[in-house]
Design an enzyme around this catalytic site. Structure first.
Site, PDB file in Angstrom:
ATOM      1  N   GLY A  27     -14.782  16.851  53.010  1.00 52.29           N
ATOM      2  CA  GLY A  27     -14.258  15.522  53.325  1.00 52.29           C
ATOM      3  C   GLY A  27     -12.831  15.450  52.804  1.00 52.29           C
ATOM      4  O   GLY A  27     -11.848  15.572  53.523  1.00 52.29           O
ATOM      5  N   ARG A  58     -10.591   3.750  44.183  1.00 49.95           N
ATOM      6  CA  ARG A  58     -10.740   4.954  43.345  1.00 49.95           C
ATOM      7  C   ARG A  58     -10.200   4.801  41.911  1.00 49.95           C
ATOM      8  O   ARG A  58     -10.884   5.187  40.967  1.00 49.95           O
ATOM      9  CB  ARG A  58     -10.117   6.178  44.020  1.00 49.95           C
ATOM     10  CG  ARG A  58     -10.734   6.511  45.387  1.00 49.95           C
ATOM     11  CD  ARG A  58     -10.354   7.898  45.887  1.00 49.95           C
ATOM     12  NE  ARG A  58     -10.994   8.928  45.107  1.00 49.95           N
ATOM     13  CZ  ARG A  58     -10.395   9.709  44.245  1.00 49.95           C
ATOM     14  NH1 ARG A  58      -9.099   9.600  44.064  1.00 49.95           N
ATOM     15  NH2 ARG A  58     -11.066  10.608  43.571  1.00 49.95           N
ATOM     16  N   TYR A  98     -13.167   5.154  39.255  1.00 48.36           N
ATOM     17  CA  TYR A  98     -13.298   6.451  38.573  1.00 48.36           C
ATOM     18  C   TYR A  98     -12.144   6.768  37.627  1.00 48.36           C
ATOM     19  O   TYR A  98     -12.056   7.879  37.109  1.00 48.36           O
ATOM     20  CB  TYR A  98     -13.333   7.597  39.594  1.00 48.36           C
ATOM     21  CG  TYR A  98     -14.184   7.391  40.806  1.00 48.36           C
ATOM     22  CD1 TYR A  98     -15.571   7.326  40.692  1.00 48.36           C
ATOM     23  CD2 TYR A  98     -13.617   7.290  42.073  1.00 48.36           C
ATOM     24  CE1 TYR A  98     -16.358   7.167  41.823  1.00 48.36           C
ATOM     25  CE2 TYR A  98     -14.403   7.130  43.195  1.00 48.36           C
ATOM     26  CZ  TYR A  98     -15.766   7.069  43.069  1.00 48.36           C
ATOM     27  OH  TYR A  98     -16.541   6.908  44.179  1.00 48.36           O
ATOM     28  N   CYS A 128      -8.861 -10.453  40.539  1.00 46.53           N
ATOM     29  CA  CYS A 128      -9.136 -10.943  39.191  1.00 46.53           C
ATOM     30  C   CYS A 128     -10.059 -10.023  38.416  1.00 46.53           C
ATOM     31  O   CYS A 128     -11.223 -10.348  38.151  1.00 46.53           O
ATOM     32  CB  CYS A 128      -9.717 -12.343  39.284  1.00 46.53           C
ATOM     33  SG  CYS A 128      -8.549 -13.421  40.086  1.00 46.53           S
ATOM     34  N   TYR A 133     -11.946   8.515  50.905  1.00 45.44           N
ATOM     35  CA  TYR A 133     -12.549   7.497  50.039  1.00 45.44           C
ATOM     36  C   TYR A 133     -11.559   6.381  49.706  1.00 45.44           C
ATOM     37  O   TYR A 133     -11.591   5.810  48.618  1.00 45.44           O
ATOM     38  CB  TYR A 133     -13.107   8.138  48.759  1.00 45.44           C
ATOM     39  CG  TYR A 133     -13.978   9.340  49.042  1.00 45.44           C
ATOM     40  CD1 TYR A 133     -15.256   9.173  49.573  1.00 45.44           C
ATOM     41  CD2 TYR A 133     -13.519  10.644  48.845  1.00 45.44           C
ATOM     42  CE1 TYR A 133     -16.056  10.273  49.871  1.00 45.44           C
ATOM     43  CE2 TYR A 133     -14.312  11.747  49.144  1.00 45.44           C
ATOM     44  CZ  TYR A 133     -15.573  11.551  49.652  1.00 45.44           C
ATOM     45  OH  TYR A 133     -16.359  12.638  49.943  1.00 45.44           O
TER      46      TYR A 133
END
Ligand code: LLP
Length: 404
Positions: A270, A307, A311, A338, A367
């Site tokens: 991917g 992302r 992560y 917020c 992603y």
């Protein structure tokens, strides 16, 4: 993507023109980069003649899937929605593999009806369910069994999939049990051994370990597999300091494996195909200076690109118009949502930015849009594709009216 007279160009299009015409936040893809990445991937593994199935979860835009299909690539899907999208893009069922730990009956039925190449099962209960549905249809179904090889892929903790504590795949014991239980089944053909150890893997060594595990389990099982699906996971260089992946070493390990096992290799890439094909354009709404740092408040937020918040992932940010003036302060590029984690990047020193200027967040093709949401009731961004000098909207900006 390159600078010409200090202006950022995507192929032959000045990105300032794009943002002025279409507004922000906007995902912008380069078609020729996409084609090049696919070609490079195919070249790197040419000697294996693999089936390459693009991992649709990384990017499910229909136009992108159509382009990928034109290059002869299939699809790795994880839901009925992704299966429908891949079929809609013209990808043939015999080039589609279906993974996931929780496939619902309706999804399995759909996969069986469409006669896709493989359903990669991840639990014994799932194999029983597929057998039950196959019996109803009075037709055998080809499946793969996903092994959890208990390997640490040395990647972000939150995207590891191949260790025993991760929910994916089958332990060796269950794997062998299932092979034994279903070896005489009239409705289940176990054709494939599949595996996927994680994502953004930049070191080839975990893959060597993985191949070693596969070699051993095939020998132990004495089962004849037609396919070995090695999953995806090859990483890219989000940061310049990251070493680039050693395709040669991975390729030669697989070649060696094929010398011992007569199987067709499947890959499910991917990120390595689509990540570095896109940027996310964003406009600076405000700049707020505090004692500690300079907050650059963008109009893109964690709902557009998840992302970094999810992560702690790194994405380089670059200006659309370069200047020579530098500001040495600590910069935090944040969004309007917020949440404190709605932050893209902290960086010491950046060119002197002003409100209303534009920046591009890099390497967001994988992603990025596929993980976007309507959090804070924000409409999803627009997607655009550049092909040489031409520009095409490949997904319209969501209208507020449609989400309220
Ligand atoms: N095959 C399977 C079974 C997978 O679970 C995945 C990704 C892939 C293939 C494709 O992996 P790739 O080549 O893209 O690394 N959202 C996270 C990544 C999650 C990956 C999930 N599985 C991120 O943004 O880093």
């Amino acid at each position: 993507m390159h600078y010409k007279k200090k202006k950022l160009f995507i192929e032959k299009v000045n990105s300032l023109k794009i943002v002025r015409k279409f507004g922000t936040p906007t995902y912008c893809y380069s078609l020729n980069k996409l084609k090049k990445n696919i070609l490079d991937f195919q070249k790197n593994f040419k000697s294996l003649s693999p089936l390459v199935c693009f991992s649709v979860k990384s990017n499910c835009n229909l136009k992108i899937l159509k382009e990928i299909k034109k290059c002869g690539v299939g699809a790795d899907v994880v839901s009925k929605g992704e299966m429908i999208q891949a079929l809609k893009a013209g990808i043939l069922p015999k080039k589609i593999v279906f993974s996931g730990v929780g496939k619902k009956t309706e999804e399995l039925k759909f996969a069986i009806k469409k006669k896709i190449l493989l359903i990669n099962a991840e639990s014994e209960s799932e194999v029983f369910e597929i057998e039950r549905l196959a019996k109803l249809k009075k037709n055998p179904v080809n499946i793969g069994l996903r092994l959890n090889p208990n390997i640490d892929a040395n990647t972000l903790k939150k995207i590891s999939t191949g260790k025993h504590e991760d929910k994916f795949g089958l332990t060796e014991k269950t794997f062998l049990n299932i092979l034994n239980k279903f070896k005489n089944s009239k409705f289940i053909n176990i054709k494939c051994l599949s595996v996927h150890i994680g994502s953004q893997i930049t070191d080839f060594k975990p893959y060597l370990k993985m191949i070693n595990v596969l070699d051993k389990i095939i020998k132990k099982s004495k089962h004849t597999f037609d396919y070995v699906d090695l999953g995806g996971g090859i990483g890219i260089q989000y940061e310049r300091k990251t070493k680039s992946f050693n395709y040669k070493r991975y390729n030669s390990a697989i070649k060696n494996f094929l010398g011992k096992h007569n199987v067709k290799i499947i890959f499910e890439p991917g990120r390595s195909i689509i990540a570095n094909c896109a940027v996310l354009f964003s406009q600076i709404i405000y700049i707020k200076n505090t004692n500690k740092k300079r907050f650059v408040i963008l109009d893109a937020a964690m709902n557009d690109l998840m992302r970094p918040a999810l992560y702690g992932a790194y994405h380089r940010i670059i200006p659309l118009l370069k200047t020579n003036k530098k500001n040495d302060q600590m910069h935090d590029f944040v969004g309007p949502v917020c949440e404190t984690t709605d932050k893209f990047l902290s960086v010491a020193g950046f060119q002197n930015l002003k409100e209303k200027e534009f920046v591009a967040i890099s390497d967001v093709g994988a992603y990025g849009m596929s993980l976007s949401s309507n959090y804070n009731l924000r409409p999803k961004p627009l997607e655009i594709m550049v092909d040489n000098k031409s520009l095409k909207v490949i997904l319209k900006r969501q209208k507020l009216l449609n989400i309220i």
